[in-house]
Design a protein around this motif. Sequence first.
Motif, mmCIF file in Angstrom:
data_model
loop_
_atom_site.group_PDB
_atom_site.id
_atom_site.type_symbol
_atom_site.label_atom_id
_atom_site.label_comp_id
_atom_site.label_asym_id
_atom_site.label_seq_id
_atom_site.Cartn_x
_atom_site.Cartn_y
_atom_site.Cartn_z
ATOM 1 N N SER A 44 17.010 -1.283 -16.218
ATOM 2 C CA SER A 44 16.115 -1.581 -17.514
ATOM 3 C C SER A 44 15.836 -0.550 -18.267
ATOM 4 O O SER A 44 16.129 0.650 -18.124
ATOM 5 C CB SER A 44 14.566 -2.233 -16.932
ATOM 6 N N ILE A 45 15.493 -0.876 -19.792
ATOM 7 C CA ILE A 45 15.629 0.058 -20.798
ATOM 8 C C ILE A 45 14.052 0.495 -20.715
ATOM 9 O O ILE A 45 13.061 -0.215 -20.281
ATOM 10 C CB ILE A 45 15.524 -0.482 -22.084
ATOM 11 N N TYR A 69 8.139 5.147 -18.270
ATOM 12 C CA TYR A 69 8.515 5.041 -19.732
ATOM 13 C C TYR A 69 8.305 6.446 -20.276
ATOM 14 O O TYR A 69 7.517 7.282 -20.110
ATOM 15 C CB TYR A 69 7.760 3.983 -20.235
ATOM 16 N N ASP A 117 9.932 -1.809 -25.308
ATOM 17 C CA ASP A 117 10.629 -2.434 -24.265
ATOM 18 C C ASP A 117 10.011 -3.264 -23.380
ATOM 19 O O ASP A 117 10.542 -3.939 -22.633
ATOM 20 C CB ASP A 117 11.546 -1.233 -23.541
#
Length: 133
Positions: A44-45, A69, A117
């Motif tokens: 996942s980003i 993140y 995101d």
Amino acid sequence: MTDSRWKGMIDIPNNIKDEFYGSDIGVDLINQLLQNHSTPGKPSIRDSALDFGCGVGRTTFAIHQKLDYKRVVGVDQSIWHLEVARMEARRKMLDGSVEFVVSNPDMLASLQCKKFDFAYSMIALQHMVPPLI
């Protein structure tokens, strides 16, 4: 913020802040997200996340810490709550990776059309004035 130990205080001692921000409320919510956030075998980003209705930032900090993140933006309509969140970000030395933005009726203007995101919001609308809802 309803704990009787904090009533009438302009600021609270760091040990109480640590207890508040370290409480299971923000972490439990994020742990629930972790269960569904990633698909096995599919990366996942994790560049940026939005916490809409962040209040004093408890969930914002948990998103940064637990979901890893690079940048997390917390948005809220309460200038006072955002100032508390900013002070906590400075205390945790997270300036630059965690940002707090005051919302206005045009959310895109507040966020300057930034893309995220991941976006998170929990029980935010009940605290908003009708025009913002």
